[in-house]
Write a protein that holds these residues in place. Structure first.
Motif, PDB file in Angstrom:
ATOM      1  N   TYR A  72       0.819  -1.212   0.000  1.00 28.71           N
ATOM      2  CA  TYR A  72       0.000   0.000   0.000  1.00 28.71           C
ATOM      3  C   TYR A  72       0.853   1.263   0.000  1.00 28.71           C
ATOM      4  O   TYR A  72       0.493   2.272  -0.611  1.00 28.71           O
ATOM      5  CB  TYR A  72      -0.928  -0.001   1.218  1.00 28.71           C
ATOM      6  N   ASN A  73       2.002   1.207   0.668  1.00 30.20           N
ATOM      7  CA  ASN A  73       2.883   2.376   0.721  1.00 30.20           C
ATOM      8  C   ASN A  73       3.399   2.769  -0.663  1.00 30.20           C
ATOM      9  O   ASN A  73       3.832   3.905  -0.864  1.00 30.20           O
ATOM     10  CB  ASN A  73       4.063   2.107   1.650  1.00 30.20           C
ATOM     11  N   VAL A  74       3.345   1.836  -1.599  1.00 28.90           N
ATOM     12  CA  VAL A  74       3.808   2.094  -2.965  1.00 28.90           C
ATOM     13  C   VAL A  74       2.648   2.498  -3.874  1.00 28.90           C
ATOM     14  O   VAL A  74       2.735   3.471  -4.616  1.00 28.90           O
ATOM     15  CB  VAL A  74       4.509   0.840  -3.547  1.00 28.90           C
ATOM     16  N   THR A  75       1.549   1.751  -3.795  1.00 32.23           N
ATOM     17  CA  THR A  75       0.443   1.953  -4.743  1.00 32.23           C
ATOM     18  C   THR A  75      -0.653   2.874  -4.228  1.00 32.23           C
ATOM     19  O   THR A  75      -1.404   3.443  -5.026  1.00 32.23           O
ATOM     20  CB  THR A  75      -0.214   0.606  -5.078  1.00 32.23           C
ATOM     21  N   LYS A  76      -0.774   2.989  -2.898  1.00 29.15           N
ATOM     22  CA  LYS A  76      -1.852   3.742  -2.248  1.00 29.15           C
ATOM     23  C   LYS A  76      -3.236   3.161  -2.577  1.00 29.15           C
ATOM     24  O   LYS A  76      -4.257   3.850  -2.449  1.00 29.15           O
ATOM     25  CB  LYS A  76      -1.816   5.225  -2.628  1.00 29.15           C
ATOM     26  N   LYS A  77      -3.285   1.903  -2.952  1.00 29.53           N
ATOM     27  CA  LYS A  77      -4.546   1.218  -3.214  1.00 29.53           C
ATOM     28  C   LYS A  77      -4.967   0.450  -1.963  1.00 29.53           C
ATOM     29  O   LYS A  77      -4.163  -0.298  -1.394  1.00 29.53           O
ATOM     30  CB  LYS A  77      -4.400   0.251  -4.385  1.00 29.53           C
ATOM     31  N   ALA A  78      -6.222   0.613  -1.555  1.00 39.03           N
ATOM     32  CA  ALA A  78      -6.698  -0.022  -0.326  1.00 39.03           C
ATOM     33  C   ALA A  78      -6.537  -1.534  -0.353  1.00 39.03           C
ATOM     34  O   ALA A  78      -6.247  -2.155   0.673  1.00 39.03           O
ATOM     35  CB  ALA A  78      -8.163   0.357  -0.093  1.00 39.03           C
ATOM     36  N   GLU A  79      -6.695  -2.146  -1.535  1.00 39.63           N
ATOM     37  CA  GLU A  79      -6.591  -3.606  -1.617  1.00 39.63           C
ATOM     38  C   GLU A  79      -5.172  -4.104  -1.374  1.00 39.63           C
ATOM     39  O   GLU A  79      -4.947  -5.301  -1.164  1.00 39.63           O
ATOM     40  CB  GLU A  79      -7.077  -4.112  -2.979  1.00 39.63           C
ATOM     41  N   ASP A  80      -4.183  -3.183  -1.393  1.00 37.77           N
ATOM     42  CA  ASP A  80      -2.795  -3.572  -1.161  1.00 37.77           C
ATOM     43  C   ASP A  80      -2.355  -3.408   0.291  1.00 37.77           C
ATOM     44  O   ASP A  80      -1.181  -3.642   0.616  1.00 37.77           O
ATOM     45  CB  ASP A  80      -1.865  -2.758  -2.064  1.00 37.77           C
ATOM     46  N   ILE A  81      -3.269  -3.031   1.169  1.00 39.23           N
ATOM     47  CA  ILE A  81      -2.931  -2.915   2.588  1.00 39.23           C
ATOM     48  C   ILE A  81      -2.391  -4.243   3.105  1.00 39.23           C
ATOM     49  O   ILE A  81      -3.026  -5.294   2.972  1.00 39.23           O
ATOM     50  CB  ILE A  81      -4.168  -2.521   3.417  1.00 39.23           C
ATOM     51  N   GLY A  82      -1.198  -4.219   3.661  1.00 40.17           N
ATOM     52  CA  GLY A  82      -0.629  -5.414   4.285  1.00 40.17           C
ATOM     53  C   GLY A  82      -0.107  -6.463   3.337  1.00 40.17           C
ATOM     54  O   GLY A  82       0.305  -7.540   3.774  1.00 40.17           O
ATOM     55  N   ARG A  83      -0.108  -6.186   2.049  1.00 39.64           N
ATOM     56  CA  ARG A  83       0.404  -7.174   1.103  1.00 39.64           C
ATOM     57  C   ARG A  83       1.923  -7.045   0.969  1.00 39.64           C
ATOM     58  O   ARG A  83       2.452  -5.940   0.832  1.00 39.64           O
ATOM     59  CB  ARG A  83      -0.241  -7.000  -0.273  1.00 39.64           C
ATOM     60  N   PHE A  84       2.594  -8.185   0.996  1.00 45.63           N
ATOM     61  CA  PHE A  84       4.038  -8.233   0.805  1.00 45.63           C
ATOM     62  C   PHE A  84       4.348  -9.268  -0.264  1.00 45.63           C
ATOM     63  O   PHE A  84       3.578 -10.199  -0.505  1.00 45.63           O
ATOM     64  CB  PHE A  84       4.746  -8.592   2.109  1.00 45.63           C
ATOM     65  N   LYS A  85       5.495  -9.094  -0.891  1.00 45.31           N
ATOM     66  CA  LYS A  85       5.868 -10.002  -1.964  1.00 45.31           C
ATOM     67  C   LYS A  85       6.169 -11.393  -1.431  1.00 45.31           C
ATOM     68  O   LYS A  85       6.801 -11.550  -0.383  1.00 45.31           O
ATOM     69  CB  LYS A  85       7.092  -9.450  -2.700  1.00 45.31           C
ATOM     70  N   THR A  86       5.705 -12.396  -2.143  1.00 44.76           N
ATOM     71  CA  THR A  86       5.970 -13.784  -1.762  1.00 44.76           C
ATOM     72  C   THR A  86       7.464 -14.062  -1.885  1.00 44.76           C
ATOM     73  O   THR A  86       8.022 -14.004  -2.990  1.00 44.76           O
ATOM     74  CB  THR A  86       5.220 -14.769  -2.669  1.00 44.76           C
ATOM     75  N   PRO A  87       8.136 -14.344  -0.785  1.00 46.56           N
ATOM     76  CA  PRO A  87       9.578 -14.614  -0.897  1.00 46.56           C
ATOM     77  C   PRO A  87       9.842 -15.971  -1.528  1.00 46.56           C
ATOM     78  O   PRO A  87       9.034 -16.899  -1.398  1.00 46.56           O
ATOM     79  CB  PRO A  87      10.047 -14.585   0.565  1.00 46.56           C
ATOM     80  N   SER A  88      10.950 -16.080  -2.212  1.00 49.66           N
ATOM     81  CA  SER A  88      11.376 -17.387  -2.696  1.00 49.66           C
ATOM     82  C   SER A  88      11.717 -18.269  -1.495  1.00 49.66           C
ATOM     83  O   SER A  88      12.278 -17.798  -0.510  1.00 49.66           O
ATOM     84  CB  SER A  88      12.607 -17.236  -3.590  1.00 49.66           C
ATOM     85  N   LEU A  89      11.387 -19.544  -1.589  1.00 48.13           N
ATOM     86  CA  LEU A  89      11.736 -20.469  -0.502  1.00 48.13           C
ATOM     87  C   LEU A  89      13.058 -21.187  -0.751  1.00 48.13           C
ATOM     88  O   LEU A  89      13.478 -21.995   0.078  1.00 48.13           O
ATOM     89  CB  LEU A  89      10.622 -21.502  -0.301  1.00 48.13           C
ATOM     90  N   ARG A  90      13.703 -20.889  -1.847  1.00 57.12           N
ATOM     91  CA  ARG A  90      15.016 -21.501  -2.056  1.00 57.12           C
ATOM     92  C   ARG A  90      15.964 -21.039  -0.950  1.00 57.12           C
ATOM     93  O   ARG A  90      16.034 -19.851  -0.644  1.00 57.12           O
ATOM     94  CB  ARG A  90      15.565 -21.136  -3.428  1.00 57.12           C
ATOM     95  N   ASP A  91      16.648 -22.003  -0.344  1.00 58.96           N
ATOM     96  CA  ASP A  91      17.605 -21.755   0.742  1.00 58.96           C
ATOM     97  C   ASP A  91      16.927 -21.214   1.997  1.00 58.96           C
ATOM     98  O   ASP A  91      17.574 -20.628   2.869  1.00 58.96           O
ATOM     99  CB  ASP A  91      18.705 -20.779   0.302  1.00 58.96           C
ATOM    100  N   VAL A  92      15.617 -21.413   2.114  1.00 63.70           N
ATOM    101  CA  VAL A  92      14.847 -20.790   3.194  1.00 63.70           C
ATOM    102  C   VAL A  92      15.357 -21.153   4.583  1.00 63.70           C
ATOM    103  O   VAL A  92      15.362 -20.314   5.491  1.00 63.70           O
ATOM    104  CB  VAL A  92      13.345 -21.141   3.068  1.00 63.70           C
ATOM    105  N   MET A  93      15.839 -22.373   4.771  1.00 62.63           N
ATOM    106  CA  MET A  93      16.304 -22.776   6.101  1.00 62.63           C
ATOM    107  C   MET A  93      17.666 -22.190   6.447  1.00 62.63           C
ATOM    108  O   MET A  93      18.156 -22.364   7.555  1.00 62.63           O
ATOM    109  CB  MET A  93      16.329 -24.303   6.208  1.00 62.63           C
ATOM    110  N   ARG A  94      18.275 -21.477   5.497  1.00 66.75           N
ATOM    111  CA  ARG A  94      19.562 -20.818   5.751  1.00 66.75           C
ATOM    112  C   ARG A  94      19.402 -19.292   5.889  1.00 66.75           C
ATOM    113  O   ARG A  94      20.389 -18.592   6.050  1.00 66.75           O
ATOM    114  CB  ARG A  94      20.540 -21.087   4.590  1.00 66.75           C
TER     115      ARG A  94
END
Length: 369
Positions: A267-289
């Motif tokens: 939301y801080n980027v788009t100022k669209k209400a539907e983007d409140i609290g949305r974050f990019k899905t991180p890659s899970l490669r190497d996630v345990m490291r």
């Protein structure tokens, strides 16, 4: 006749004594097939099926593979603290090669020992990403490179200062002249060199990759975890494809709206209400490291994270004063209760270990004087 009956009897006994395939053997037989013959994953009707796989070769602009010398130049700048105002903080200060290019801190420490708000993501595999940062505010690696330089709680410098310092170093001037035919080095040239180095940073082959290539077998826990990841746990609704990410944005219920750690994300980027609290899905490669996890780095135990997902993740309730709040966050509908058992969580964790390759150590470059 008696001999025939006896032989048939012996054959039936031997057949009945033959052990039935174990669950592991059945799963192994299923997942050793080509990925297009794997069981269909459990996906929401709105989600396209993108199967897991091995990462392709890194992508470079216009398909031009850079020279080793240009990658080395970007590496030098990546490690050079003179790009920061204090001359003490480099890109590598928060993205350590021996920690899979993270710093394993909740949030990184930058200028004047100030802490940022978000967890430093790995810079591995940036070559495949469409947008950068947790909120996707950068559309290219070059654009991303310039962000930390100007951030007052990170490198805390100005782009003019960066340009002046690099132009004052004879070794850099010589390299840019030879490699890019540049007599006067611009900030775009500097960003391009660093981005070229970052594009070359690709995760090492994991055990799961070797399994896909037919070079190694997953054990029982890892294989059960793979099956759960694709089916009951519903992980592939967001973590799919070779990158284990849909490259999209979702609200997973961790906005902390109206409380400490509040972060409105996209939301801080788009100022669209539907983007409140949305974050990019991180890659899970190497996630345990790359612990701790999530955009705020508040979670350090994978068992706890998987338990939250099993429960459908937090779903904040409106308080009286928030009744008409148009910005009140809504957790993604893709997240539902899956009621994972303790054994399920152990198996999924084992699978996540199998997609986590160990860090590869690189030699710190010698910087030009």
């Amino acid at each position: 006749m008696k001999k025939i009956i006896y032989s048939l009897f012996i054959g039936l006994v031997l057949m009945s004594c033959k052990a039935k395939p174990t669950e592991y053997e059945l799963l192994l037989n299923t997942y050793q097939k080509p990925t297009d013959q794997w069981p269909k994953p459990t996906l929401d009707s709105t989600v396209a099926h993108r199967e897991l796989g091995v990462l392709p070769s890194p992508k470079y602009p216009n398909g031009n593979t850079p020279s080793k010398a240009l990658i080395q130049l970007g590496k030098q700048l990546f490690f050079d603290a003179r790009l920061s105002q204090s001359k003490q903080i480099a890109c590598a200060s928060c993205h350590h090669p021996d920690q899979n290019y993270t710093d394993n801190r909740r949030v990184s420490m930058g200028a004047f020992l100030k802490e940022g708000r978000r967890n430093a993501p790995t810079v591995l595999n940036l070559s495949y990403k469409k947008s950068l940062f947790w909120d996707g505010r950068a559309n290219s690696i070059e654009e991303q490179v310039l962000g930390p330089m100007q951030n007052p709680v990170e490198m805390n410098t100005s782009l003019d200062t960066v340009v002046a310092r690099v132009n004052s170093i004879e070794g850099y001037k010589k390299s840019f002249r030879e490699l890019l035919q540049k007599d006067a080095i611009s900030i775009d040239d500097i960003a391009y060199a660093i981005a070229t180095f970052e594009r070359s940073l690709i995760s090492r082959k994991s055990k799961f990759d070797r399994f896909l290539l037919g070079r190694e077998k997953l054990n029982a826990k890892e294989l059960k975890g793979l099956h759960l990841f694709r089916t009951k746990a519903r992980c592939m609704n967001c973590h799919n494809g070779p990158l284990f990410s849909d490259e999209s944005f979702h609200n997973v219920g961790l906005t902390y709206y109206g409380r400490k750690y509040e972060d409105l994300g996209r939301y801080n980027v788009t100022k669209k209400a539907e983007d409140i609290g949305r974050f990019k899905t991180p890659s899970l490669r190497d996630v345990m490291r790359t612990r701790p996890w999530m955009h705020n780095g508040l979670f350090d135990k994978m068992e706890g994270i998987l338990t939250m997902y099993s429960n459908g993740m937090p779903r904040p309730r409106r308080r009286a004063h928030q009744k008409n709040d148009s910005l009140f966050p809504t957790t993604s509908r893709l997240l539902v209760k899956t009621e994972l058992t303790k054994e399920d969580i152990e198996n999924i964790t084992a699978f996540l270990e199998s997609i986590s390759a160990p860090a590869f150590r690189i030699q710190k470059p010698e910087l030009p004087e």
